[in-house]
Write a protein that holds these residues in place. Sequence first.
Motif, PDB file in Angstrom:
ATOM      1  N   THR A   1      -8.460   6.355  -0.318  1.00  9.05           N
ATOM      2  CA  THR A   1      -8.862   5.414   0.720  1.00  9.05           C
ATOM      3  C   THR A   1      -8.035   4.148   0.528  1.00  9.05           C
ATOM      4  OG1 THR A   1     -11.144   6.227   0.843  1.00  9.05           O
ATOM      5  CG2 THR A   1     -10.717   4.030   1.711  1.00  9.05           C
ATOM      6  N   GLY A   2      -7.214   3.825   1.516  1.00 15.25           N
ATOM      7  CA  GLY A   2      -6.405   2.619   1.477  1.00 15.25           C
ATOM      8  C   GLY A   2      -6.931   1.626   2.495  1.00 15.25           C
ATOM      9  N   GLU A   3      -6.905   0.344   2.146  1.00 18.06           N
ATOM     10  CA  GLU A   3      -7.419  -0.654   3.085  1.00 18.06           C
ATOM     11  C   GLU A   3      -6.674  -0.596   4.411  1.00 18.06           C
ATOM     12  OE1 GLU A   3      -8.421  -5.385   3.571  1.00 18.06           O
ATOM     13  OE2 GLU A   3      -7.069  -4.770   1.972  1.00 18.06           O
TER      14      GLU A   3
ATOM     15  N   LEU B   1      -9.216   4.346  -4.617  1.00 18.24           N
ATOM     16  CA  LEU B   1      -9.573   3.240  -3.728  1.00 18.24           C
ATOM     17  C   LEU B   1      -8.516   2.152  -3.902  1.00 18.24           C
ATOM     18  CD1 LEU B   1     -13.349   3.220  -4.682  1.00 18.24           C
ATOM     19  CD2 LEU B   1     -12.316   4.329  -2.694  1.00 18.24           C
ATOM     20  N   VAL B   2      -7.826   1.829  -2.829  1.00 21.00           N
ATOM     21  CA  VAL B   2      -6.630   0.993  -2.916  1.00 21.00           C
ATOM     22  C   VAL B   2      -6.739  -0.234  -2.013  1.00 21.00           C
ATOM     23  CG1 VAL B   2      -4.133   0.905  -2.510  1.00 21.00           C
ATOM     24  CG2 VAL B   2      -5.172   2.972  -3.476  1.00 21.00           C
ATOM     25  N   ASP B   3      -6.653  -1.394  -2.614  1.00 16.43           N
ATOM     26  CA  ASP B   3      -6.578  -2.669  -1.896  1.00 16.43           C
ATOM     27  C   ASP B   3      -5.245  -3.299  -2.277  1.00 16.43           C
ATOM     28  OD1 ASP B   3      -6.884  -5.133  -0.742  1.00 16.43           O
ATOM     29  OD2 ASP B   3      -8.589  -5.763  -1.952  1.00 16.43           O
TER      30      ASP B   3
ATOM     31  N   GLU C   1       0.831  -1.204   0.000  1.00 16.79           N
ATOM     32  CA  GLU C   1       0.000   0.000   0.000  1.00 16.79           C
ATOM     33  C   GLU C   1       0.864   1.252   0.000  1.00 16.79           C
ATOM     34  OE1 GLU C   1      -3.762   0.074   2.004  1.00 16.79           O
ATOM     35  OE2 GLU C   1      -3.198   1.922   3.041  1.00 16.79           O
TER      36      GLU C   1
ATOM     37  N   ASP D   1     -17.920   2.352  -2.467  1.00 10.72           N
ATOM     38  CA  ASP D   1     -16.544   2.794  -2.241  1.00 10.72           C
ATOM     39  C   ASP D   1     -15.677   1.658  -1.703  1.00 10.72           C
ATOM     40  OD1 ASP D   1     -16.345   5.303  -3.270  1.00 10.72           O
ATOM     41  OD2 ASP D   1     -16.205   6.351  -1.363  1.00 10.72           O
TER      42      ASP D   1
ATOM     43  N   VAL E   1     -12.770  -0.762  -1.511  1.00 10.13           N
ATOM     44  CA  VAL E   1     -11.411  -0.911  -2.030  1.00 10.13           C
ATOM     45  C   VAL E   1     -11.223  -2.285  -2.661  1.00 10.13           C
ATOM     46  CG1 VAL E   1     -10.454   0.749  -0.388  1.00 10.13           C
ATOM     47  CG2 VAL E   1     -10.477  -1.684   0.207  1.00 10.13           C
TER      48      VAL E   1
END
Length: 272
Positions: free
Chosen positions: A68-70, A85-87, A51, A215, A217
Motif C-alpha cells: 500500500t503506497g500513499e 505500508l509506504v509513505d 514512492e 494500516d 502508511v
Amino acid sequence: MSIINGETDAHLAVRAAQAGAAVVRGLHGSLLARYDKSAGDFATEADVAAERAILDVLRAARPADAVTGEESGRSGAADARRRWLVDPLCGTLNYAVRTMLVGVNVALRDGDRVTAAATADPFSGEVFWTDGDTARVRAGDGTDAPLTPTARSALVDVNLDPPFPHAPGFRAVHLLADPGFAERFRPRVISSTLAVAWVAAGRRAAYVTDGDLRDSVHFAAGIALCRAAGCTVTGLSGEPVLTGADGLVAAADTATHAALLELVKNQTAGPR
C-alpha cells in the motif's frame, strides 16, 4: 525475523527507506509539479518519484508481497498476510516550502503485527529502524545505535492536521490549551511523523494524534519503532492502538503516558 534471499525484512525496510530519502533529498529546492488530492492536500513530484524508488526496491526483493503506497494505492492480494505500508514523504507541506522536516516511512505488516519498519530523515541521513523486537538508529556512516526513549525534554509533538474523528469531544488544539498541559509539557508541531520516531529516540517525550491509524502508511513505522524501543503506546483512551479510530498517545514512559491520558480525559464533549 524473516530472511529471504539472504536479506532480512528489517534490512530491506532500511534500504527501501534510504532509496526514497535519496530522491527526496535530491529534489529538494527544485520547482516541482503538484498533484491535487482532496481538502487542500496535494502531492509533489518528489512524493511520486520517492514512492516509485521505494517500490522498485521492495518489488525486486519481495515480488510476492502486497503493497500500500500513499500515492499509488493498494496492489497485490487484498487479503495478503504480508503487506508493505509506504509513505514516501511525510511532511509534504513542509517540503513544498523548503522546510527540511520530513520523513520517509516503510513498514511491513505481517498478519496483525508490524515486523519490520524504517523511518528515514533525508536531510540528517539518519534511519530509525526496527526488526519488531529491537529499535536502532543508523547514522549516515552506517553505524547503528540503540534507541533510548526518555521524557527528559518534556517536549510533546501534537498533530493538528485533520481528520478529527473524536471531535468535538477531543481536539488536539484544546489539549494544548489545557493549563495542566503547560504545567508539565511544552508543545511542538513539526507536521511530520518523523516526530513519532523521535519519541523512540528520546528527542520527544510523547506524540499525540487523533485519527484511524489501522494500516496507516503514515504511522505504522513510527508506532513499531516506539513499541520496540519500550515506549508506552495506546489509543487516546488507553485502548490498544490500531484497533479502530482510536488515535495515538505514544510516550517515552508510563508516567508521561498517564499524564497525557488524564489531560485527554479532561476534555469535555461538545465544542469549546
